[in-house]
Design an enzyme around this catalytic site. Structure first.
Site, PDB file in Angstrom:
ATOM      1  N   ASP A   6       0.740  -1.256   0.094  1.00  0.00           N
ATOM      2  CA  ASP A   6      -0.142   0.072   0.105  1.00  0.00           C
ATOM      3  C   ASP A   6       0.840   1.214   0.049  1.00  0.00           C
ATOM      4  O   ASP A   6       0.561   2.294   0.768  1.00  0.00           O
ATOM      5  CB  ASP A   6      -0.939   0.229   1.125  1.00  0.00           C
ATOM      6  CG  ASP A   6      -2.178   0.986   0.784  1.00  0.00           C
ATOM      7  OD1 ASP A   6      -2.438   1.353   0.087  1.00  0.00           O
ATOM      8  OD2 ASP A   6      -2.712   1.638   1.696  1.00  0.00           O
ATOM      9  N   ASP A  27       2.420   3.032   8.009  1.00  0.00           N
ATOM     10  CA  ASP A  27       1.183   2.273   7.769  1.00  0.00           C
ATOM     11  C   ASP A  27       1.513   0.919   6.948  1.00  0.00           C
ATOM     12  O   ASP A  27       1.497   0.607   5.784  1.00  0.00           O
ATOM     13  CB  ASP A  27       0.100   3.003   6.844  1.00  0.00           C
ATOM     14  CG  ASP A  27      -1.221   2.342   6.898  1.00  0.00           C
ATOM     15  OD1 ASP A  27      -1.285   1.232   7.527  1.00  0.00           O
ATOM     16  OD2 ASP A  27      -2.198   3.010   6.647  1.00  0.00           O
ATOM     17  N   ASN A  41       1.142   7.614   2.925  1.00  0.00           N
ATOM     18  CA  ASN A  41       1.892   6.926   3.566  1.00  0.00           C
ATOM     19  C   ASN A  41       3.463   7.242   3.860  1.00  0.00           C
ATOM     20  O   ASN A  41       4.065   6.706   4.337  1.00  0.00           O
ATOM     21  CB  ASN A  41       1.859   5.344   3.413  1.00  0.00           C
ATOM     22  CG  ASN A  41       0.554   4.762   3.661  1.00  0.00           C
ATOM     23  OD1 ASN A  41      -0.212   5.416   4.220  1.00  0.00           O
ATOM     24  ND2 ASN A  41       0.192   3.640   3.003  1.00  0.00           N
ATOM     25  N   LYS A  97       1.823   4.717  -1.118  1.00  0.00           N
ATOM     26  CA  LYS A  97       1.210   5.767  -1.788  1.00  0.00           C
ATOM     27  C   LYS A  97       1.889   7.314  -0.884  1.00  0.00           C
ATOM     28  O   LYS A  97       2.240   7.009  -0.028  1.00  0.00           O
ATOM     29  CB  LYS A  97      -0.149   5.629  -1.679  1.00  0.00           C
ATOM     30  CG  LYS A  97      -0.619   5.586  -0.330  1.00  0.00           C
ATOM     31  CD  LYS A  97      -2.121   5.317  -0.188  1.00  0.00           C
ATOM     32  CE  LYS A  97      -2.879   4.828   1.280  1.00  0.00           C
ATOM     33  NZ  LYS A  97      -4.231   4.799   1.291  1.00  0.00           N
ATOM     34  N   THR A 110      -4.248   0.920  -2.895  1.00  0.00           N
ATOM     35  CA  THR A 110      -5.292   1.963  -3.113  1.00  0.00           C
ATOM     36  C   THR A 110      -5.374   2.012  -4.594  1.00  0.00           C
ATOM     37  O   THR A 110      -4.240   2.098  -5.276  1.00  0.00           O
ATOM     38  CB  THR A 110      -4.780   3.400  -2.324  1.00  0.00           C
ATOM     39  OG1 THR A 110      -4.643   3.138  -1.246  1.00  0.00           O
ATOM     40  CG2 THR A 110      -5.332   4.704  -2.807  1.00  0.00           C
TER      41      THR A 110
END
Length: 329
Positions: A123, A144, A128, A125, A163
């Site tokens: 994840d 995260d 984060n 992105k 995401t």
């Protein structure tokens, strides 16, 4: 899972409070998770803890300690107080390809470390990616790990997660995938850092997924006119549809745009920041606490203990930390 941010944050089943280590007065973030909310989600939080326990890297938010009470689980996390990536870029008056290259190099170093340990983030992105401090030359931190997976710790990875705008084509195709998904996401982040808008966008999710599945993206004029061919080549190797051909972190770290001097020094701040404001404006930015304000606020106050965490005595009162009730949002 929630992003451990300098902002004191809240998620659907946990919240983060700012706390101080009694002995050293060092500020930390404590993620408070009600056990009731964990029912049915135990695997997810156990997975996050297992991942965090394994990792120690300069560019990754670390898990310091774990405490448990009858009703809550408390994860003591390293506090990162420099704010979000996009906010910092917007605040700068001068921003170049070289700045973007240095950011990506730090992310690649951290993700290579994870991959070498058999951990896939899944994840990655911009939300984060947080700055460690308010210093001008602050390092960037990855946070995260709620969707992270340790390779070999069970079934082959095939769960569609992450995401939408940052996920690799093979994830959307629901094919088995590997750590190459993180490299795709780094390519997407590099793309955004150089133009201020995402490579894939559509209000309709089905059409967005179609673009990603085909790996259809452009280096549009005029936004990419002043960006080096080396930067574009770097992105093309990471945002490669075939995960077997896609660059690994090792290969990306050796690319001239990272390892040599091909990233340009031209100021692209005006164009990039305007696009970030247009494409990534979030109301939560306005609502979030400013890092320095939070720290100053905490220093001014007589730090007390959490209230209403559970009935009876404060579960952290006998440990090494104290929290302030107003540090919650």
């Amino acid at each position: 899972s929630i992003i451990i941010n300098l902002n004191i944050s809240k998620a659907s089943f946990s919240e983060v409070v700012l706390a101080e280590e009694k002995r050293t007065q060092k500020l930390v973030a404590i993620k408070c998770i009600p056990k009731k909310a964990l029912e049915g989600k135990e695997t997810s939080i156990e997975n996050e803890i297992a991942v965090l326990h394994k990792i120690k890297h300069a560019n990754i938010v670390s898990l310091e300690e774990i405490f448990e009470s009858k009703s809550h689980l408390y994860l003591v996390m390293q506090l990162v107080s420099g704010g979000e990536l996009f906010d910092r870029i917007i605040e700068k008056g001068f921003y170049t390809e070289k700045d973007a290259s240095k950011l990506i190099q730090q992310i690649l170093d951290a993700v290579k470390y994870l991959h070498d340990m058999g951990i896939v983030h899944r994840d990655l992105k911009p939300e984060n990616l947080l700055y460690y401090s308010m210093d001008e030359d602050s390092k960037i931190m990855i946070s995260d790990f709620g969707l992270s997976k340790i390779e070999g710790s069970g079934s082959v990875m095939s769960t569609a997660c992450g995401t939408p705008g940052y996920v690799a084509p093979e994830v959307l195709a629901q094919k088995p995938y590997s750590k190459a998904v993180d490299c795709w996401s780094i390519g997407v982040i590099a793309y955004i850092l150089l133009c201020g808008y995402p490579p894939f966008y559509d209000e309709n999710d089905a059409k967005l997924f179609e673009q990603i599945l085909k790996a259809e993206y452009e280096f549009d004029s005029p936004y990419w006119d002043d960006i080096s061919d080396s930067a574009k080549d770097f992105i093309l190797h990471l945002m490669e549809k075939d995960p077997n051909v896609r660059y690994t972190c090792d290969q990306a770290l050796q690319h001239p745009w990272i390892a040599e001097d091909t990233a340009l020094d031209k100021n692209i701040h005006e164009s990039v920041s305007a696009q970030i404001k247009k494409n990534f404006a979030k109301s939560k930015w306005k609502q979030a606490f400013n890092a320095t304000a939070v720290v100053r606020h905490m220093r001014r106050l007589q730090l007390g203990c959490p209230q209403n965490v559970e009935s009876g005595a404060d579960p952290l009162s006998n440990c090494t930390y104290r929290c302030h009730p107003t540090s919650r949002v």
